[in-house]
Design an enzyme around this catalytic site. Structure first.
Site, mmCIF file in Angstrom:
data_model
loop_
_atom_site.group_PDB
_atom_site.id
_atom_site.type_symbol
_atom_site.label_atom_id
_atom_site.label_comp_id
_atom_site.label_asym_id
_atom_site.label_seq_id
_atom_site.Cartn_x
_atom_site.Cartn_y
_atom_site.Cartn_z
ATOM 1 N N ASP A 1 3.132 1.164 3.464
ATOM 2 C CA ASP A 1 2.592 0.861 4.786
ATOM 3 C C ASP A 1 2.923 -0.600 5.077
ATOM 4 O O ASP A 1 2.257 -1.514 4.579
ATOM 5 C CB ASP A 1 1.084 1.100 4.805
ATOM 6 C CG ASP A 1 0.454 0.846 6.171
ATOM 7 O OD1 ASP A 1 1.112 0.215 7.027
ATOM 8 O OD2 ASP A 1 -0.696 1.264 6.384
ATOM 9 N N ASP B 1 0.844 -1.194 0.000
ATOM 10 C CA ASP B 1 0.000 0.000 0.000
ATOM 11 C C ASP B 1 0.878 1.243 0.000
ATOM 12 O O ASP B 1 1.751 1.397 0.862
ATOM 13 C CB ASP B 1 -0.919 -0.004 1.228
ATOM 14 C CG ASP B 1 -1.891 1.157 1.226
ATOM 15 O OD1 ASP B 1 -2.762 1.199 0.344
ATOM 16 O OD2 ASP B 1 -1.774 2.036 2.098
ATOM 17 N N ASP C 1 0.468 5.238 0.181
ATOM 18 C CA ASP C 1 -0.389 6.393 0.431
ATOM 19 C C ASP C 1 0.384 7.657 0.106
ATOM 20 O O ASP C 1 1.399 7.951 0.740
ATOM 21 C CB ASP C 1 -0.849 6.436 1.892
ATOM 22 C CG ASP C 1 -2.142 5.679 2.112
ATOM 23 O OD1 ASP C 1 -2.845 5.414 1.111
ATOM 24 O OD2 ASP C 1 -2.455 5.355 3.265
#
Length: 330
Positions: free
Chosen positions: A235, A101, A103
């Site tokens: 992450d 992930d 972000d």
């Protein structure tokens, strides 16, 4: 405390946009969907509905459109013998895909504003004392920040392909970043959390030494380090989790109204209105006066002054807390 309920997808008009989309949406479902747990956050609730199981896309569509319209929609990275079992042990884990992930808001410093939706004043606390309502927050996502997230995804794909021999897929998350997924079978699927942590730390560059004087074109970390790439910002908890929920490709992100979309060519990706499925125009009523970047466009809003704007922009602004979509104009 008063509760302000017309934001964040609560209006019937926004629900109708989402329902019409799911009537015909071709969701990106795994071939083994009967082994996956499905979950969703419905409109009007902070709670997730979990432990759902479906055997066909038609069965899933009927549930979404007629029983529980989703603001957010997921399936599990894990495969289970009994995906609908409510106890995680009873589900009987059979392995899971490998997830990463990215972000963009962890990479960039973004402008954030907290305000009262009634009086429009900027307020730092979570409550407006004057109007006795909860304040709302708007975070501006810029195209430049998305580009930086895309570059992280590009570096991650290179590592997974060149160093691990994997075939990752990249997805725009629908909001503020990118998901990178490897469909895993066999030994890859059975990696435990500790083994996935090692992979996460490797791509983040944890413990990787410097290679001063090395060639930029050298393979592996020697070349990366000498090109200024010290690691990928991910992450790590997402990668470690063997029972993570994944946003379903081609579903809608409930904080933007944008499509969770596979990015087959990273060079062609653009953060713009094409990521929205909604056409026509809306009448949008702003809560505050602001100039902001929205899907790579500069938008000026005046508090309390309705504006006719593309549905893609109006729905995005609504779900970002900046006001309400009041009407749809074809």
């Amino acid at each position: 405390m008063g509760t302000f309920t017309l934001h964040q997808g609560q209006s019937n008009l926004i629900k109708s946009f989402f329902r019409n989309y799911y009537l015909n949406a071709e969701l990106g479902l795994p071939n083994d969907m009967e082994l996956r747990e499905f979950a969703l956050q419905p409109f009007g609730s902070d709670m997730y509905i979990r432990h759902l199981s479906f055997s066909s896309s038609e069965e899933l569509r009927d549930y979404l459109v007629n029983r529980n319209l989703p603001l957010h929609l997921f399936y599990s990275s894990a495969r289970y013998q009994l995906p609908s079992a409510r106890d995680m042990e009873e589900k009987a884990w059979m392995g899971s895909d490998l997830l990463f992930d990215i972000d963009a808001d962890h990479i960039c410093k973004l402008r954030s504003i907290r305000f009262c939706p009634v009086c429009g004043n900027a307020i730092t606390s979570e409550k407006c004392e004057r109007d006795n309502v909860e304040t709302l927050e708007y975070v501006e996502m810029t195209s430049e920040c998305i580009k930086r997230g895309l570059e992280e995804a590009r570096n991650l794909v290179e590592i997974l392909e060149d160093d691990f021999g994997l075939k990752p897929k990249v997805y725009f998350s629908g909001n503020r970043g990118f998901h990178v997924q490897v469909d895993c079978y066999g030994d890859c699927a059975l990696l435990d959390s500790d083994e996935r942590k090692e992979i996460a730390e490797y791509v983040m560059g944890v413990g990787v030494p410097s290679y001063p004087g090395g060639s930029e074109s050298a393979p592996g970390w020697v070349g990366r380090k000498n090109r200024g790439i010290n690691g990928v910002t991910i992450d790590g908890q997402v990668t470690i989790d063997v029972k993570r929920l994944i946003r379903i490709p081609n579903s809608l992100h409930g904080k933007s109204g944008l499509i969770v979309k596979e990015v087959t060519n990273l060079d062609d990706f653009e953060f713009n209105e094409a990521l929205s499925p909604f056409t026509g125009y809306t009448i949008f009523l702003p809560y505050i006066s602001i100039e902001t970047e929205v899907l790579s466009r500069n938008i000026k809003l005046n508090r309390g002054v309705p504006i006719k704007i593309e549905s893609s922009i109006g729905i995005y602004l609504h779900l970002k807390n900046l006001g309400e979509v009041k009407a749809y104009v074809r």
